[in-house]
Enzyme design. Structure first.
Site, mmCIF file in Angstrom:
data_model
loop_
_atom_site.group_PDB
_atom_site.id
_atom_site.type_symbol
_atom_site.label_atom_id
_atom_site.label_comp_id
_atom_site.label_asym_id
_atom_site.label_seq_id
_atom_site.Cartn_x
_atom_site.Cartn_y
_atom_site.Cartn_z
ATOM 1 N N ASP A 11 0.875 -1.181 0.000
ATOM 2 C CA ASP A 11 0.000 0.000 0.000
ATOM 3 C C ASP A 11 0.909 1.226 0.000
ATOM 4 O O ASP A 11 2.123 1.119 0.233
ATOM 5 C CB ASP A 11 -0.878 -0.014 1.266
ATOM 6 C CG ASP A 11 -1.777 1.210 1.371
ATOM 7 O OD1 ASP A 11 -2.356 1.619 0.349
ATOM 8 O OD2 ASP A 11 -1.897 1.773 2.479
ATOM 9 N N SER A 12 0.305 2.381 -0.228
ATOM 10 C CA SER A 12 1.054 3.630 -0.153
ATOM 11 C C SER A 12 1.601 3.873 1.251
ATOM 12 O O SER A 12 2.468 4.711 1.440
ATOM 13 C CB SER A 12 0.125 4.792 -0.503
ATOM 14 O OG SER A 12 -0.930 4.834 0.439
ATOM 15 N N CYS A 74 -4.394 -1.351 -2.007
ATOM 16 C CA CYS A 74 -4.526 0.089 -2.187
ATOM 17 C C CYS A 74 -5.400 0.311 -3.425
ATOM 18 O O CYS A 74 -5.027 -0.102 -4.528
ATOM 19 C CB CYS A 74 -3.134 0.680 -2.396
ATOM 20 S SG CYS A 74 -3.099 2.454 -2.710
ATOM 21 N N ASN A 75 -6.550 0.938 -3.214
ATOM 22 C CA ASN A 75 -7.450 1.209 -4.338
ATOM 23 C C ASN A 75 -6.798 2.172 -5.326
ATOM 24 O O ASN A 75 -6.988 2.064 -6.536
ATOM 25 C CB ASN A 75 -8.748 1.841 -3.833
ATOM 26 C CG ASN A 75 -9.539 0.912 -2.935
ATOM 27 O OD1 ASN A 75 -10.489 0.280 -3.359
ATOM 28 N ND2 ASN A 75 -9.134 0.806 -1.675
ATOM 29 N N THR A 76 -6.015 3.107 -4.800
ATOM 30 C CA THR A 76 -5.395 4.124 -5.640
ATOM 31 C C THR A 76 -4.350 3.511 -6.565
ATOM 32 O O THR A 76 -4.344 3.747 -7.778
ATOM 33 C CB THR A 76 -4.731 5.197 -4.743
ATOM 34 O OG1 THR A 76 -5.692 5.645 -3.792
ATOM 35 C CG2 THR A 76 -4.226 6.369 -5.544
ATOM 36 N N CYS A 187 -10.934 3.136 0.287
ATOM 37 C CA CYS A 187 -9.507 3.376 0.513
ATOM 38 C C CYS A 187 -9.153 2.541 1.736
ATOM 39 O O CYS A 187 -9.880 2.586 2.746
ATOM 40 C CB CYS A 187 -9.249 4.857 0.794
ATOM 41 S SG CYS A 187 -7.586 5.214 1.419
ATOM 42 N N HIS A 189 -6.972 2.819 3.980
ATOM 43 C CA HIS A 189 -6.727 3.582 5.210
ATOM 44 C C HIS A 189 -8.037 3.816 5.978
ATOM 45 O O HIS A 189 -8.036 3.926 7.199
ATOM 46 C CB HIS A 189 -6.111 4.940 4.889
ATOM 47 C CG HIS A 189 -4.641 4.915 4.570
ATOM 48 N ND1 HIS A 189 -4.148 4.453 3.386
ATOM 49 C CD2 HIS A 189 -3.565 5.330 5.301
ATOM 50 C CE1 HIS A 189 -2.814 4.578 3.380
ATOM 51 N NE2 HIS A 189 -2.442 5.113 4.535
#
Ligand code: DGL
Length: 258
Positions: A11-12, A74-76, A187, A189
């Site tokens: 993930d980010s 991570c969706n992004t 997201c 997070h």
């Protein structure tokens, strides 16, 4: 590649730990290598090309460790990079997208009013527009970018109730939440804010995330490849992060057991 090989999850930053935690619960024999890119977070306000470059570097690192599959927790990063990563590597690459279908299916054919909370990049990308176009003729769907929620997790402020409730009110007070059937946490997070969302919205509003669905999808894919870890294996989650500070190590560890 052996079925005992690890699974790379990234993930980010810290959000994907909510996914690693779910996979570990549901697939306790698997060895998970988690990488959080907190030194470069957030991804949600970057360009798709920047996110592609960062994601490729992480998967390259996982490949060097001999992973049998990668989960983009991570969706992004999924919206920006999943196609490129799948073209580049022959192992299974599992992505995530906001669980909009789950929210629509809850209506059993009745139109639903749904808010999708995600990062600005996820909501702007073509992948999400394609997802919207499957459902928006039958449902009312609102997009709500909530970038500040990512920062709260990365700054270790999940216990700051006042800050969190004030931030949620800022993003959601322009809705009449009594008329909303579901809020989709698009997201990873945001999954850490579940109890705060439950406090914000009436009990009739479902709070939906994609973590269980992702863990299940991973299991189905590994099973079809004959790569599930054997039942005698003892699974674990190894955490690493591009921010190697003691503060980040402690924070990541506390989220894994939260
Ligand atoms: N956790 C990420 C997601 O699921 C993104 C957070 C960020 O903006 O870095 O989209």
């Amino acid at each position: 590649m052996a079925s005992t090989a690890p699974i790379g999850v990234f993930d980010s930053g810290l959000g994907g730990i909510s996914v690693a935690r779910q996979i570990h619960r549901d697939m306790p024999h698997e060895h998970i290598l988690y990488f959080g890119d907190s030194a470069n977070a957030p991804y949600g306000t970057k360009t798709p090309q920047e996110v592609r470059t960062l994601s490729s570097a992480i998967v390259e690192r996982f490949m060097a460790r001999g992973v049998k599959a990668v989960v983009i927790a991570c969706n992004t990063a999924t919206s920006a990079a999943v196609n490129q990563l799948r073209d580049q590597y022959s192992i299974p690459i599992i992505g995530m997208e906001p669980a909009l279908k789950v929210a629509c299916d809850r209506g059993h054919g009745n139109p639903q009013r749904i808010i999708v909370a995600a990062t600005p990049l996820t909501l702007r990308e073509k992948k999400f527009s394609a997802l919207m176009s499957r459902f928006e003729s039958s449902h009312v769907i609102f997009r709500e970018p909530c970038p500040d929620l990512v920062e709260i997790v990365e700054h270790g402020q999940l216990d700051d109730r006042d800050l969190i409730m004030e931030t949620l009110h800022r993003y959601f007070d322009h809705y009449d939440l009594a008329t909303i059937d579901s809020i989709v946490l698009g997201c990873t997070h945001f999954v850490f804010f579940r109890s705060y969302f439950e406090r914000l919205a009436p009990s009739s509003t479902a709070i939906i995330d994609g973590n269980e669905g992702t863990a299940h999808h991973l299991e189905v894919v590994l099973e079809s490849w004959g790569k599930l870890a054997p039942a005698h294996a003892t699974g674990r989650v190894d955490l690493s992060n591009s921010d190697t500070s003691e503060r980040m190590t402690r924070l990541a560890r506390s989220l894994l057991t939260a």
